[in-house]
Enzyme design. Structure first.
Site: not given
Ligand code: IMP
Length: 182
Positions: A48-49, A104-105, A108, A137, A158-159, A165, A171
């Site tokens: 949903k992000g 993507e939002d 990370d 990130k 963590f944002v 969210d 959100r």
């Molecule tokens: P990754 O797989 O670790 O790169 O994470 C990707 C997903 O984790 C993103 O699409 C977000 O939904 C969630 N996410 C990662 N960091 C944050 C954050 O700082 N705040 C909120 N959601 C996050």
């Protein structure tokens, strides 16, 4: 009653609404310049992000677009990434030999981005596959994945806000912020 266990008054502002909107317009220009002229782009919203970023970005793209939606299960209510993910609610059209932009939002660890990129390449064989994320990130990365376009690079915080969210909350904020840990 469901209430957040964080107080919005404690939120520290990272990116105000105007700054995000300016950046989204710049990203749309960059993206338009890279996809072949007069060809449709299938833009993929990772729910949903990325919903706010996705809709705002779509308004500024000059190409014809088809908007598609996908949902990945992984994070749940936690603030840590998981290696265990799968695509759910996946009802995509045939993207074979089409232009695809994954929206993507935030990237990370990069696990989601890697999963998505591999899945699209293998299952859909697009003509051109590019990846845009609003937030990057870089310092938290656990994969070698890098977005083709990104809005802002951020520290390992963590944002929330603008689609992002914390346990399902915040959100809807038009800006992005974080809760300082103390
Ligand atoms: P990754 O797989 O670790 O790169 O994470 C990707 C997903 O984790 C993103 O699409 C977000 O939904 C969630 N996410 C990662 N960091 C944050 C954050 O700082 N705040 C909120 N959601 C996050």
């Amino acid at each position: 009653m469901s209430e957040p266990d964080k107080n919005i008054n404690d939120l520290k502002l990272l990116f105000p609404e105007e700054k995000i909107q300016k950046k989204v317009k710049e990203l749309a220009l960059e993206i338009d310049a890279v996809f072949p002229e007069n060809e449709t782009i299938f833009i993929i919203c990772v729910l949903k992000g990325s919903v706010m970023f996705f809709t705002e970005l779509s308004k500024h793209l000059k190409h014809n677009v088809q908007m598609e939606f996908i949902r990945i299960s992984s994070y749940g209510n936690e603030t840590k990434s998981s290696n265990n993910m799968q695509a759910i609610d996946l009802t995509l059209p045939d993207l074979n030999n089409n232009n695809v932009l994954i929206v993507e939002d935030i990237i990370d660890t990069g696990l989601t981005a890697k999963f998505l990129t591999d899945m699209f390449k293998i299952k859909h064989k697009p003509k051109k596959l590019l990846f845009v994320t609003l937030l990057n990130k870089k310092c938290a990365r656990q994969t070698d994945i890098n977005p083709d376009f990104y809005g802002f690079e951020i520290d390992d915080k963590f944002v929330v806000g603008y689609g992002l969210d914390y346990k399902g909350f915040f959100r809807n904020l038009p800006y992005i912020g974080y809760f300082p840990s103390n």
